[in-house]
Design a protein around this motif. Sequence first.
Motif, PDB file in Angstrom:
ATOM      1  N   PRO A 353       0.759  -1.300   0.123  1.00 19.96           N
ATOM      2  CA  PRO A 353      -0.095   0.022   0.063  1.00 19.96           C
ATOM      3  C   PRO A 353       0.982   1.216  -0.096  1.00 19.96           C
ATOM      4  O   PRO A 353       0.506   2.209  -0.644  1.00 19.96           O
ATOM      5  N   VAL A 354       2.017   1.480   0.805  1.00 27.32           N
ATOM      6  CA  VAL A 354       2.620   2.437   0.709  1.00 27.32           C
ATOM      7  C   VAL A 354       3.337   2.540  -0.471  1.00 27.32           C
ATOM      8  O   VAL A 354       3.474   3.757  -1.054  1.00 27.32           O
ATOM      9  N   LEU A 355       4.191   1.622  -1.340  1.00 23.58           N
ATOM     10  CA  LEU A 355       4.503   1.670  -2.808  1.00 23.58           C
ATOM     11  C   LEU A 355       3.463   2.233  -3.711  1.00 23.58           C
ATOM     12  O   LEU A 355       3.784   3.041  -4.569  1.00 23.58           O
ATOM     13  N   ALA A 356       2.096   1.767  -3.425  1.00 26.05           N
ATOM     14  CA  ALA A 356       1.021   2.068  -4.400  1.00 26.05           C
ATOM     15  C   ALA A 356       0.952   3.647  -4.120  1.00 26.05           C
ATOM     16  O   ALA A 356       0.668   4.438  -5.206  1.00 26.05           O
ATOM     17  N   ALA A 357       1.020   4.241  -2.891  1.00 23.95           N
ATOM     18  CA  ALA A 357       0.719   5.429  -2.587  1.00 23.95           C
ATOM     19  C   ALA A 357       1.804   6.480  -3.152  1.00 23.95           C
ATOM     20  O   ALA A 357       1.504   7.747  -3.800  1.00 23.95           O
ATOM     21  N   LYS A 358       3.098   5.713  -3.224  1.00 21.89           N
ATOM     22  CA  LYS A 358       4.194   6.535  -3.367  1.00 21.89           C
ATOM     23  C   LYS A 358       4.092   6.846  -5.241  1.00 21.89           C
ATOM     24  O   LYS A 358       4.617   7.769  -5.736  1.00 21.89           O
ATOM     25  N   GLY A 359       3.834   5.567  -5.944  1.00 22.86           N
ATOM     26  CA  GLY A 359       3.961   5.686  -7.438  1.00 22.86           C
ATOM     27  C   GLY A 359       4.832   4.812  -8.210  1.00 22.86           C
ATOM     28  O   GLY A 359       5.403   4.211  -7.317  1.00 22.86           O
ATOM     29  N   GLU A 360       4.677   4.858  -9.062  1.00 24.19           N
ATOM     30  CA  GLU A 360       5.599   4.010  -9.901  1.00 24.19           C
ATOM     31  C   GLU A 360       6.934   4.424 -10.093  1.00 24.19           C
ATOM     32  O   GLU A 360       8.123   3.580 -10.463  1.00 24.19           O
ATOM     33  N   ARG A 361       7.316   5.599  -9.902  1.00 24.24           N
ATOM     34  CA  ARG A 361       8.668   5.945 -10.018  1.00 24.24           C
ATOM     35  C   ARG A 361       9.163   6.988  -8.659  1.00 24.24           C
ATOM     36  O   ARG A 361       8.057   7.477  -8.247  1.00 24.24           O
ATOM     37  N   GLU A 362      10.333   6.765  -8.285  1.00 23.67           N
ATOM     38  CA  GLU A 362      11.027   7.626  -7.269  1.00 23.67           C
ATOM     39  C   GLU A 362      10.813   9.173  -7.775  1.00 23.67           C
ATOM     40  O   GLU A 362      11.548   9.546  -8.719  1.00 23.67           O
ATOM     41  N   ALA A 363       9.962   9.935  -6.974  1.00 19.85           N
ATOM     42  CA  ALA A 363       9.761  11.432  -7.372  1.00 19.85           C
ATOM     43  C   ALA A 363      10.393  12.459  -6.340  1.00 19.85           C
ATOM     44  O   ALA A 363      10.292  13.528  -6.635  1.00 19.85           O
ATOM     45  N   TRP A 364      10.707  11.919  -5.174  1.00 17.60           N
ATOM     46  CA  TRP A 364      11.306  12.476  -4.364  1.00 17.60           C
ATOM     47  C   TRP A 364      12.680  12.554  -3.850  1.00 17.60           C
ATOM     48  O   TRP A 364      13.252  13.795  -3.832  1.00 17.60           O
TER      49      TRP A 364
END
Length: 490
Positions: A353-364
Amino acid sequence: MMESWVNSAERVGSDLHLELSGPGSRRAALTGALREAVRSGRLAPGTRLPPYRSLAADLGVARNTVADAYAELVAEGWLTARQGSGTRVAMGLPSTASGPWRKAGPSRQNPRTPVRAPLRARGPRHDLRQGTPDASAFPRAAWTASYRRALQAAPSEAFGPGDPAGRLELRQALTEYLARARGVRTEPDRIVICSGFAHALRLLFGRGTKDGPAAGGVLRGPLGVEAYGLGFHRDLLAAAGTRTVPLPLDEDGARVEGLGRERAVLLTPAHQFPTGGPLHPERRAAVIDWARARGAVVLEDDYDGEFRYDRRPVGALQGLDPERVIHIGSVSKSLSPALRLGWMVLPQHCVQPVLAAKGEREAWASVLDQLALADFVACGSYDRHVRRMRQSYRRRRDRLVAALAEQAPHIEVTGIAAGLHAVLRLPPGTERSTVKAARWQGVALDGLAAFRHPQSPTAVGDGLVVGYATPAEHAYGAALEALCEALPPA
């Protein structure tokens, strides 16, 4: 004894007059003369002083006498010394003797009444706010070496889109480090890299909308929180539609027996922020029992767990039950908030669930910074830096305690067993006026009331939260002097 040194223009580009007089050693006379020249304003902030050899030759004293006098004034915060820049008058000092910090000589004015323009218009001279480490102590050489090695060793795919879980190299390094240093039980695939604690909260609770909580949040409220904490975090949670319920505090930490139907609780168990003490062992066990019984989650903010001074470090709460505790940490206090690197150690059911909330790519979080931090931890540079800063901050804490014992013995200091700040307990009803007096002295700091939950039914009393890690070393002595001037009398 009286000697004059007048003309050094050919050596330092300016004229300077010093008089060495009075009883005692020549070093004491020189130190006193330089200190008086700064205090009176004849040596303005930023003025470059003569080299040891030049001043020694003009005064007819030993070179070591000048070197020792300079070193003493650097330690007191009057001067600064940097390679390539020479020895200069510290920038944090007033340029004239009319400032409210002056002690010598009689005055009809209240010592807390400024005689110059309000300091608020120019910004504070001394930053004693909590939350940031000494920026001048960042390990530039060691970090550069790790960055260079990381770049050379990085596979080509590292320069493509980033994995939202974070680089495996960093997650592996953190797994070993957190187990060894903080007692965390985890594996690399249960760690998710983020940009810091606030980012972690956003991922866990989502972003609210005008219609209510965000649909993508991993956790739901109501969320139990400590009655004192960062208002920024409470505002972030409120924006996500998460209701927070304050838990009273005492000398043993949060009163977790007050937890009821909350779905999660946010704690600072190693070092309660901002009041100080660790969560009592019985309460640690009790909050884990509550989470198991309720199917709830405990969020552990381990914001400064590495910096403990008076006894062995308090281990992470996560070690008691990795499936019920989300352990959150960062390098904001240990290295620098500028790096924007943190981590979440998650229960297995929270990872996807945390990975899904973060998205498919590292944006931060920068992938290259992640690789550099992985090397920095793996090669031992992180441990060495933390140990060095632990010693430095402990000395600063001791200087704060000693200054208060000498100049304000009626002020109690608490929360000093760990961390980067202390709490100064004030007489009832004096907090607001003391914060204002500190502002006039050019000192930026916060009162305890600034951290109180607006719905907390009880208060822990008046006090100041003093961050002793923030000032550069050369400016710390002057900051302590200004702080003591602002404190209420006995």
